[in-house]
Design an enzyme around this catalytic site. Sequence first.
Site, short mmCIF file in Angstrom:
data_model
loop_
_atom_site.label_atom_id
_atom_site.label_comp_id
_atom_site.label_asym_id
_atom_site.label_seq_id
_atom_site.Cartn_x
_atom_site.Cartn_y
_atom_site.Cartn_z
CD GLU A 114 -1.89 3.64 8.07
OE1 GLU A 114 -1.66 4.04 9.24
OE2 GLU A 114 -2.03 4.41 7.12
CE1 TYR A 122 -2.47 3.23 12.63
CE2 TYR A 122 -0.45 2.31 13.53
CZ TYR A 122 -1.14 2.87 12.48
OH TYR A 122 -0.51 3.05 11.29
NE ARG A 178 -3.35 2.54 2.51
CZ ARG A 178 -3.42 3.32 3.57
NH1 ARG A 178 -2.97 2.93 4.74
NH2 ARG A 178 -3.95 4.53 3.48
CD GLU A 230 -5.28 7.33 9.70
OE1 GLU A 230 -4.84 8.41 10.11
OE2 GLU A 230 -4.93 6.24 10.18
CG ASN A 243 -5.44 3.11 8.45
OD1 ASN A 243 -5.43 2.15 7.68
ND2 ASN A 243 -4.98 4.29 8.10
CG HIS A 275 -1.46 8.90 3.39
ND1 HIS A 275 -1.56 7.55 3.62
CD2 HIS A 275 -1.13 9.44 4.59
CE1 HIS A 275 -1.29 7.27 4.90
NE2 HIS A 275 -1.02 8.41 5.51
#
Length: 492
Positions: A399, A333, A101, A191, A331, A146
Amino acid sequence: MPSARLPLLLALLLPFASTCFPKQRRFQKFPENFLWGTATASYQVEGAWNADGKGVNVWDTFTHEGGHVVNNETGDVACDSYHKYKEDVQLMKSIGLSHYRFSISWSRILPDGTAASYNEKGMQYYRDLVDELTGNNIIPLATLYHWDLPQPLQDAGGWLNESIISYFEDYARICFQELGSKVKLWLTHNEPFETCWSAYGLGEDAPGYSDHPGTYPYQCAHNLIKSHATVWHLYNIRYRPSHHGKVGITLNVEWKEPKYANQTAAADRSLDFMLGWFANPIYVNGNYPQSMIDQVAMKSAAQGFKESRLPTFTSDEMNYIRGTSDFFGVNHYTTRLVEHHQNSPELVSFVADQDTLETFDPTWPRAASLWLYEVPWGMRKVLNYIRVTYGNPDILVTENGVSDHSGSLNDQFRIQYHSSYIANMHQAIQDGCKVIGYTAWSLLDNFEWALGYSEKFGIHQVNFMDPARPRKAKMSAGWFRELIKNNGQAES
Ligand code: GBH
């Protein structure tokens, strides 16, 4: 009678066996054709900020201005992937990655942001990168945006100005046209929550707006959602028939765990403001989540605004936006604890609008990044939340990763982090989630936005002191190779 006694003997010994021998570890096998990849983004790795006709983007401006990034570091050279992409692809190949990616730098191919400024040399870089990937059997997954907006478009208001929608469409058309015969997986935005909150509300990311946190984020998101839908339709009508690819969007979400069992509404609201803001229009009904509509209307009225600070879509727009994604990019985390917190009506802000308070459990281990707590079970909850709330879509984890300060080659903590999140992703698949792949952030240590080079997420180390930017595999890279070879891991 030995034969009669044997079962008795076994029964006596069995309880000890488990202490003498490690428990049989079950193997977490992933579905056939599961995708295993890594991710980067143009500004964070490419460098070559003014090479071959590239135009200036908002991150060039922001970093060169000074005062926004740790040590005033910049992405001028970064990992120099603009020149070292072949070496990067060899790193991927040696691990056996199925996809990569990356993102396309808008100002590299359209230096002033518009189609009129088309720069063939910039496009050639992406043709070469894509050829190198496909030539090595690695599937290219391209993100169109991005965060590195061409500066001239920012000067015209950026995502606050509706005209951005047609500029984004022109840019996407050129990318589809030039790269679409080989790139079959596309993400419009990375995002959007960060684009519209961190850049247009909080001011931590370029262009660094922080004066209108109660209006700009909503206006940004409104145009951004339309830009996404426009580009999905463009692909759907013009390119899908011949290119047969997929277009999605990547949304970031922290799991929001209710701090108190009787306060699930606050956590739900928090998920709506973070994920539902974009996911509800795109995957549900073309409109913002009801909790957001109610909350912002109530606050706006109390503050004396004539209408809600949250813009409205027409019913035509809702029909146009609904259903515009071929898969769900996520994504993920970390996790936060959420409780209800009544904010003063004087606070005119996207954050205050939520009436929530977010905290952390002090027992959660923390990475180098202050916001990043290791909470592996959040992965399983996020994936199941998406399954239940957004109609069980195909999910691509675009991600997931963890940081340290040193970039040490001996990164056991990173192996531990990925392994535990992957175990929870495996459980989510058993729960019925249609997860089609996993993408580690990141292939390389790189420019971590406002944190510069102080926080490192790579499975490869980059020596930023050396002009040649040599790469070295960390232990986690070897661990990934094993994971991919076995298409799974032993339960720990
Ligand atoms: C992703 O953002 C990005 O897509 C990627 O470019 C980035 O390098 C990677 O993750 C690692 O961060 O300091 O409390 O104000 C993840 C979302 C958004 C998380 C900004 C940290 C700052 C929180 N990030 N956020 S705070």
